[in-house]
Design a protein around this motif. Structure first.
Motif, PDB file in Angstrom:
ATOM      1  N   ILE A 260      63.238  10.288  -3.734  1.00 20.76           N
ATOM      2  CA  ILE A 260      63.135  11.398  -4.673  1.00 20.76           C
ATOM      3  C   ILE A 260      64.489  12.096  -4.677  1.00 20.76           C
ATOM      4  O   ILE A 260      64.938  12.580  -3.631  1.00 20.76           O
ATOM      5  N   GLN A 261      65.145  12.083  -5.797  1.00 21.62           N
ATOM      6  CA  GLN A 261      66.470  12.687  -5.921  1.00 21.62           C
ATOM      7  C   GLN A 261      67.430  12.218  -4.819  1.00 21.62           C
ATOM      8  O   GLN A 261      68.112  13.021  -4.183  1.00 21.62           O
ATOM      9  N   GLY A 262      67.414  10.918  -4.582  1.00 16.91           N
ATOM     10  CA  GLY A 262      68.388  10.323  -3.684  1.00 16.91           C
ATOM     11  C   GLY A 262      68.062  10.347  -2.215  1.00 16.91           C
ATOM     12  O   GLY A 262      68.843   9.861  -1.391  1.00 16.91           O
ATOM     13  N   LYS A 263      66.889  10.877  -1.855  1.00 19.78           N
ATOM     14  CA  LYS A 263      66.497  10.908  -0.440  1.00 19.78           C
ATOM     15  C   LYS A 263      65.094  10.330  -0.304  1.00 19.78           C
ATOM     16  O   LYS A 263      64.252  10.491  -1.189  1.00 19.78           O
ATOM     17  N   PRO A 264      64.808   9.655   0.823  1.00 22.09           N
ATOM     18  CA  PRO A 264      63.475   9.081   1.018  1.00 22.09           C
ATOM     19  C   PRO A 264      62.395  10.150   0.990  1.00 22.09           C
ATOM     20  O   PRO A 264      62.612  11.294   1.416  1.00 22.09           O
ATOM     21  N   ILE A 265      61.216   9.769   0.503  1.00 20.34           N
ATOM     22  CA  ILE A 265      60.079  10.698   0.501  1.00 20.34           C
ATOM     23  C   ILE A 265      59.869  11.282   1.893  1.00 20.34           C
ATOM     24  O   ILE A 265      59.631  12.486   2.053  1.00 20.34           O
ATOM     25  N   LEU A 266      59.972  10.438   2.902  1.00 21.70           N
ATOM     26  CA  LEU A 266      59.757  10.869   4.284  1.00 21.70           C
ATOM     27  C   LEU A 266      60.715  11.971   4.715  1.00 21.70           C
ATOM     28  O   LEU A 266      60.378  12.823   5.547  1.00 21.70           O
ATOM     29  N   TYR A 267      61.903  11.972   4.159  1.00 24.40           N
ATOM     30  CA  TYR A 267      62.933  12.948   4.533  1.00 24.40           C
ATOM     31  C   TYR A 267      62.451  14.377   4.377  1.00 24.40           C
ATOM     32  O   TYR A 267      62.721  15.236   5.232  1.00 24.40           O
ATOM     33  N   TYR A 268      61.733  14.659   3.297  1.00 24.41           N
ATOM     34  CA  TYR A 268      61.478  16.047   2.914  1.00 24.41           C
ATOM     35  C   TYR A 268      60.588  16.790   3.911  1.00 24.41           C
ATOM     36  O   TYR A 268      60.896  17.920   4.310  1.00 24.41           O
ATOM     37  N   SER A 269      59.483  16.192   4.327  1.00 21.40           N
ATOM     38  CA  SER A 269      58.628  16.872   5.299  1.00 21.40           C
ATOM     39  C   SER A 269      59.309  16.949   6.666  1.00 21.40           C
ATOM     40  O   SER A 269      59.176  17.954   7.384  1.00 21.40           O
ATOM     41  N   LEU A 270      60.049  15.912   7.017  1.00 22.94           N
ATOM     42  CA  LEU A 270      60.784  15.956   8.287  1.00 22.94           C
ATOM     43  C   LEU A 270      61.820  17.072   8.281  1.00 22.94           C
ATOM     44  O   LEU A 270      62.028  17.750   9.302  1.00 22.94           O
ATOM     45  N   GLN A 271      62.473  17.286   7.149  1.00 19.38           N
ATOM     46  CA  GLN A 271      63.493  18.326   7.065  1.00 19.38           C
ATOM     47  C   GLN A 271      62.879  19.717   7.225  1.00 19.38           C
ATOM     48  O   GLN A 271      63.449  20.587   7.886  1.00 19.38           O
ATOM     49  N   ILE A 272      61.700  19.930   6.614  1.00 22.52           N
ATOM     50  CA  ILE A 272      61.025  21.219   6.776  1.00 22.52           C
ATOM     51  C   ILE A 272      60.687  21.457   8.248  1.00 22.52           C
ATOM     52  O   ILE A 272      60.902  22.550   8.786  1.00 22.52           O
ATOM     53  N   MET A 273      60.191  20.435   8.919  1.00 21.57           N
ATOM     54  CA  MET A 273      59.835  20.594  10.327  1.00 21.57           C
ATOM     55  C   MET A 273      61.065  20.719  11.210  1.00 21.57           C
ATOM     56  O   MET A 273      61.064  21.455  12.206  1.00 21.57           O
ATOM     57  N   GLN A 274      62.133  20.010  10.865  1.00 24.51           N
ATOM     58  CA  GLN A 274      63.381  20.126  11.610  1.00 24.51           C
ATOM     59  C   GLN A 274      63.915  21.555  11.563  1.00 24.51           C
ATOM     60  O   GLN A 274      64.401  22.085  12.565  1.00 24.51           O
ATOM     61  N   SER A 275      63.809  22.193  10.410  1.00 22.52           N
ATOM     62  CA  SER A 275      64.378  23.538  10.243  1.00 22.52           C
ATOM     63  C   SER A 275      63.416  24.652  10.640  1.00 22.52           C
ATOM     64  O   SER A 275      63.823  25.804  10.772  1.00 22.52           O
ATOM     65  N   SER A 276      62.140  24.309  10.837  1.00 26.57           N
ATOM     66  CA  SER A 276      61.149  25.336  11.149  1.00 26.57           C
ATOM     67  C   SER A 276      61.245  25.798  12.601  1.00 26.57           C
ATOM     68  O   SER A 276      61.286  24.975  13.519  1.00 26.57           O
ATOM     69  N   PRO A 277      61.238  27.114  12.835  1.00 32.63           N
ATOM     70  CA  PRO A 277      61.213  27.612  14.215  1.00 32.63           C
ATOM     71  C   PRO A 277      59.870  27.402  14.896  1.00 32.63           C
ATOM     72  O   PRO A 277      59.746  27.597  16.106  1.00 32.63           O
TER      73      PRO A 277
END
Length: 242
Positions: A34-51
């Motif tokens: 999706i827009q140049g990044k794997p679907i899996l990336y997006y939820s992982l990124q939210i969790m990576q940045s979440s405190p």
């Protein structure tokens, strides 16, 4: 809204072992872009940045372990992914492998905390969802992200005729993450495995069936779609542009 930091540790199990046959693609759907990044990336990124999320267990197919290490974890710098685990033939077996990893390989504090079980093909979770889920699991021990249905639902009989029309106000579409006390999730899944049943379609169903704890429904978002078909991917592209 200011996030209240929990004293208990939160481990996310992100499931990315599905074959995605309904997508009609050779590549598994979680790795489509999706827009140049794997679907899996997006939820992982939210969790990576979440405190709120302390660590992530990524569950994937045996053939994709090295790919995920190189093209997902290393490429995007997901430092919270503490284990890369091989999934099972069915979703519930992949979750069980993740729970077993927490039970057998992680620290006691992790086993005393909470587990966020999430489908990697739901890219549009948010920090607000994680916060609402955490507040609910602290109070109720078990909760799921979900949304009230928009359409009238019909229950069919075995011949395809309408058997029952439930009150729409009482019907919710279940999403992920689904969040539980780790000990409760492990208890429920262990009972499932020992029972030999194979009909579990989501995590809350297992808690409902094998424990006496009620599962609280927490509002997610209609955008929190599960990408299963090519049409879903088109919708996801539109959401991502917004």
């Amino acid at each position: 809204m200011k996030v209240r930091r929990t004293r208990k540790r939160c481990t996310a199990i992100v499931l990315a072992a599905g074959q995605g046959r309904r997508m009609g693609e050779k590549i598994q759907k979680q790795y489509l872009e999706i827009q140049g990044k794997p679907i899996l990336y997006y939820s992982l990124q939210i969790m990576q940045s979440s405190p709120l999320i302390d660590q992530i267990i990524l569950v994937t197919g045996a053939e994709q372990l090295s790919y995920c290490r190189k093209e997902i974890i290393d490429k995007y710098g997901f430092t919270k992914i503490c284990r890369l685990v091989e999934g099972g033939a069915e979703r519930y077996l992949s979750v069980w492998n993740g729970l077993e990893t927490i039970q057998n390989e992680l620290e006691a504090d992790d086993r005393e905390g909470y587990v966020f079980i999430h489908d990697g093909v739901r890219p549009f979770i948010s920090e607000e969802m994680l916060e609402r889920a955490l507040m609910a699991v602290e109070e109720y021990r078990a909760c799921v992200i979900a949304m009230p249905v928009k359409d009238t639902i019909k229950i069919a009989d075995e011949n395809g005729f309408v058997y029952h029309t439930p009150n729409r106000k009482m019907v919710w579409a279940i999403q992920t993450p689904q969040v539980f006390e780790f000990a409760l999730a492990y208890q429920g899944y262990k009972a499932l495995i020992e029972s030999g049943r194979t009909d579990a379609t989501d995590d809350s169903m297992i808690i409902e069936t094998f424990t006496d704890v009620k599962v609280k429904l927490i509002k997610g978002a209609y955008e929190n779609i599960k990408i299963t078909t090519p049409d879903d991917l088109k919708i996801a592209e539109a959401f991502a542009q917004e």
